[in-house]
Design an enzyme around this catalytic site. Structure first.
Site, PDB file in Angstrom:
ATOM      1  N   HIS A 118       0.841  -1.204   0.000  1.00 12.31           N
ATOM      2  CA  HIS A 118       0.000   0.000   0.000  1.00 12.31           C
ATOM      3  C   HIS A 118       0.873   1.250   0.000  1.00 12.31           C
ATOM      4  O   HIS A 118       2.057   1.187   0.323  1.00 12.31           O
ATOM      5  CB  HIS A 118      -0.919   0.034   1.234  1.00 12.31           C
ATOM      6  CG  HIS A 118      -2.102  -0.887   1.117  1.00 12.31           C
ATOM      7  ND1 HIS A 118      -2.032  -2.208   1.462  1.00 12.31           N
ATOM      8  CD2 HIS A 118      -3.369  -0.668   0.686  1.00 12.31           C
ATOM      9  CE1 HIS A 118      -3.211  -2.775   1.253  1.00 12.31           C
ATOM     10  NE2 HIS A 118      -4.051  -1.865   0.777  1.00 12.31           N
TER      11      HIS A 118
ATOM     12  N   LYS B 197      -0.611   5.022   4.553  1.00 12.98           N
ATOM     13  CA  LYS B 197      -1.513   4.098   5.268  1.00 12.98           C
ATOM     14  C   LYS B 197      -1.100   3.981   6.736  1.00 12.98           C
ATOM     15  O   LYS B 197       0.066   3.777   7.047  1.00 12.98           O
ATOM     16  CB  LYS B 197      -1.503   2.723   4.583  1.00 12.98           C
ATOM     17  CG  LYS B 197      -2.519   1.772   5.161  1.00 12.98           C
ATOM     18  CD  LYS B 197      -2.862   0.645   4.212  1.00 12.98           C
ATOM     19  CE  LYS B 197      -3.840  -0.348   4.818  1.00 12.98           C
ATOM     20  NZ  LYS B 197      -5.130   0.258   5.207  1.00 12.98           N
TER      21      LYS B 197
HETATM   22  N1  LIG Z   1     -12.681  -0.917   2.921  1.00 16.22           N
HETATM   23  C1  LIG Z   1     -12.166  -0.419   1.799  1.00 16.22           C
HETATM   24  O1  LIG Z   1     -12.556  -0.787   0.673  1.00 16.22           O
HETATM   25  C2  LIG Z   1     -11.117   0.634   1.895  1.00 16.22           C
HETATM   26  C3  LIG Z   1     -10.739   1.076   3.125  1.00 16.22           C
HETATM   27  N2  LIG Z   1      -9.866   2.100   3.256  1.00 16.22           N
HETATM   28  C4  LIG Z   1      -9.654   2.557   4.624  1.00 16.22           C
HETATM   29  O2  LIG Z   1     -10.406   3.751   4.799  1.00 16.22           O
HETATM   30  C5  LIG Z   1      -9.759   4.610   5.736  1.00 16.22           C
HETATM   31  C6  LIG Z   1      -9.557   6.002   5.112  1.00 16.22           C
HETATM   32  O3  LIG Z   1      -8.705   5.895   4.009  1.00 16.22           O
HETATM   33  P1  LIG Z   1      -8.237   7.214   3.210  1.00 16.22           P
HETATM   34  O4  LIG Z   1      -9.409   7.993   2.756  1.00 16.22           O
HETATM   35  O5  LIG Z   1      -7.264   6.720   2.217  1.00 16.22           O
HETATM   36  O6  LIG Z   1      -7.472   7.999   4.361  1.00 16.22           O
HETATM   37  P2  LIG Z   1      -7.176   9.581   4.461  1.00 16.22           P
HETATM   38  O7  LIG Z   1      -6.110   9.710   5.476  1.00 16.22           O
HETATM   39  O8  LIG Z   1      -6.941  10.135   3.105  1.00 16.22           O
HETATM   40  O9  LIG Z   1      -8.521  10.188   5.013  1.00 16.22           O
HETATM   41  C7  LIG Z   1      -8.980   9.948   6.316  1.00 16.22           C
HETATM   42  C8  LIG Z   1      -9.900  11.064   6.715  1.00 16.22           C
HETATM   43  O10 LIG Z   1     -10.454  10.741   7.976  1.00 16.22           O
HETATM   44  C9  LIG Z   1     -10.724  11.909   8.691  1.00 16.22           C
HETATM   45  N3  LIG Z   1     -10.053  11.883   9.998  1.00 16.22           N
HETATM   46  C10 LIG Z   1      -8.817  11.397  10.278  1.00 16.22           C
HETATM   47  N4  LIG Z   1      -8.541  11.559  11.585  1.00 16.22           N
HETATM   48  C11 LIG Z   1      -9.630  12.158  12.124  1.00 16.22           C
HETATM   49  C12 LIG Z   1      -9.953  12.594  13.441  1.00 16.22           C
HETATM   50  N5  LIG Z   1      -9.111  12.428  14.466  1.00 16.22           N
HETATM   51  N6  LIG Z   1     -11.166  13.166  13.640  1.00 16.22           N
HETATM   52  C13 LIG Z   1     -12.039  13.290  12.616  1.00 16.22           C
HETATM   53  N7  LIG Z   1     -11.782  12.920  11.348  1.00 16.22           N
HETATM   54  C14 LIG Z   1     -10.598  12.357  11.122  1.00 16.22           C
HETATM   55  C15 LIG Z   1     -10.211  13.076   7.877  1.00 16.22           C
HETATM   56  O11 LIG Z   1     -11.283  13.631   7.138  1.00 16.22           O
HETATM   57  C16 LIG Z   1      -9.230  12.429   6.930  1.00 16.22           C
HETATM   58  O12 LIG Z   1      -9.113  13.174   5.782  1.00 16.22           O
HETATM   59  C17 LIG Z   1      -8.465   3.886   6.125  1.00 16.22           C
HETATM   60  O13 LIG Z   1      -8.701   3.162   7.315  1.00 16.22           O
HETATM   61  C18 LIG Z   1      -8.239   2.908   4.977  1.00 16.22           C
HETATM   62  O14 LIG Z   1      -7.519   1.773   5.362  1.00 16.22           O
HETATM   63  C19 LIG Z   1      -9.301   2.701   2.187  1.00 16.22           C
HETATM   64  C20 LIG Z   1      -9.617   2.281   0.922  1.00 16.22           C
HETATM   65  C21 LIG Z   1     -10.553   1.208   0.668  1.00 16.22           C
HETATM   66  O1  LIG Z   2      -5.670   2.198   3.198  1.00 12.95           O
HETATM   67  C1  LIG Z   2      -5.957   1.879   2.028  1.00 12.95           C
HETATM   68  O2  LIG Z   2      -5.655   2.594   1.063  1.00 12.95           O
HETATM   69  C2  LIG Z   2      -6.700   0.628   1.809  1.00 12.95           C
HETATM   70  N1  LIG Z   2      -7.189   0.021   2.855  1.00 12.95           N
HETATM   71  C3  LIG Z   2      -7.978  -1.147   2.869  1.00 12.95           C
HETATM   72  C4  LIG Z   2      -7.274  -2.235   3.627  1.00 12.95           C
HETATM   73  O3  LIG Z   2      -6.662  -1.939   4.674  1.00 12.95           O
HETATM   74  O4  LIG Z   2      -7.350  -3.397   3.223  1.00 12.95           O
HETATM   75  C5  LIG Z   2      -8.460  -1.541   1.501  1.00 12.95           C
HETATM   76  C6  LIG Z   2      -7.550  -1.237   0.356  1.00 12.95           C
HETATM   77  O5  LIG Z   2      -6.569  -2.222   0.259  1.00 12.95           O
HETATM   78  C7  LIG Z   2      -6.943   0.149   0.438  1.00 12.95           C
END
Ligand SMILES: NC(=O)C1=CN([C@@H]2O[C@H](COP(=O)(O)OP(=O)(O)OC[C@H]3O[C@@H](n4cnc5c(N)ncnc54)[C@H](O)[C@@H]3O)[C@@H](O)[C@H]2O)C=CC1
Ligand SMILES: O=C(O)C1=N[C@H](C(=O)O)C[C@H](O)C1
Length: 234
Positions: free
Chosen positions: A131, A135
């Site tokens: 990743h 992350k």
């Molecule tokens: N299940 C899935 O298909 C996927 C899951 N993810 C997960 O989603 C989550 C977010 O990923 P991204 O958008 O890439 O991260 P990012 O870091 O770009 O965005 C996270 C957002 O969360 C909010 N945030 C962070 N800390 C905070 C706090 N203390 N208080 C309030 N708001 C807060 C902010 O708006 C921040 O911009 C991660 O846990 C990632 O692993 C990411 C991609 C796909």
């Molecule tokens: O943090 C990410 O970017 C992603 N998080 C998810 C995970 O922890 O599996 C899903 C995807 O791989 C992207």
């Protein structure tokens, strides 16, 4: 439908674009700089935030009776707490470690392969996840889902990201700039290697899956997974 975005980072922004394209409205973009004011107007909440804040985001929405989709990874030690809260409040909650259709099909393939390989002891199983460098959690939620399926079907008892014991599934975690998410499972023997691999080219698949899950959960009560949304296993 009216959506509260809990987390407005890389994923929140792609989800917003896809939701608007599909005719939905975003009534709250919650980040670290604002409050939950306005969440009461939402039909559904979509949480893609951070491990430290996911439980607060999800509980706030459930306590308001708003169905929640959560894609945030790295908070699963509190999953049962959220499951209990959801059942107590007769609410709706769906967590997915990965919302893309491709990865959910890959989960099925991993399950099938793990069942098949269980009796072929010459093959040693291991995994790799790659990743982007921003992350926060490791291993990825997707890697944990894949490892748990392998643990269910084989003699492995746990996963490890360093110093693996004999009964651990070793997950090699790599962080490389701008990689949206790559997962591989290997079965290696003295004579050959079987590998299955999923490569996300971008974040569109994750975001579309989350919006489809949000459309699906409206009007439902209970704790769900992407298997329910995609009608897998039926
Ligand atoms: N299940 C899935 O298909 C996927 C899951 N993810 C997960 O989603 C989550 C977010 O990923 P991204 O958008 O890439 O991260 P990012 O870091 O770009 O965005 C996270 C957002 O969360 C909010 N945030 C962070 N800390 C905070 C706090 N203390 N208080 C309030 N708001 C807060 C902010 O708006 C921040 O911009 C991660 O846990 C990632 O692993 C990411 C991609 C796909
Ligand atoms: O943090 C990410 O970017 C992603 N998080 C998810 C995970 O922890 O599996 C899903 C995807 O791989 C992207």
């Amino acid at each position: 439908m009216k959506i509260a975005l809990l987390g407005y980072g890389k994923m929140g922004k792609v989800i917003e674009r896809i939701a608007l394209e599909r005719g939905h409205e975003v009534v709250l973009k919650k980040d670290e700089f604002n409050t939950f004011d306005g969440i009461e107007n939402a039909d559904v909440a979509i949480d893609f935030s951070a491990p430290s804040i996911a439980v607060e985001n999800i509980s706030t929405a459930i306590n308001q009776g708003i169905p929640v989709i959560s894609g945030t990874t790295g908070w699963l030690e509190n999953y049962h707490k959220i499951e209990r809260l959801c059942n107590e409040k007769n609410a709706a909650f769906l967590y997915g470690s990965n919302f893309s259709l491709g990865v959910n099909l890959f989960f099925e393939l991993n399950d099938y392969l793990a069942k098949m390989m269980a009796k072929f002891k010459d093959y040693k199983v291991s995994m790799e996840e790659i990743h982007h460098t921003q992350k926060l959690d490791k291993p990825s939620g997707t890697a944990i889902s894949l490892a748990n399926a392998i643990i269910n079907h084989t003699e492995k008892n746990n996963w490890a990201i360093e110093n693996p014991k004999e009964d651990d599934v070793f997950i090699d975690v790599k962080r490389i700039d701008d990689v949206p998410g790559t997962h591989s499972v290997f079965y290696n023997s003295e004579v050959d290697l079987i590998e299955i691999k999923h490569i996300a080219h971008n974040r569109e698949g994750f975001a579309l899956g989350a919006v489809i899950a949000a459309e699906w959960i409206i009007g439902k009560k209970g704790v769900f997974s992407m298997k329910d949304v995609l009608d897998l296993h039926k």
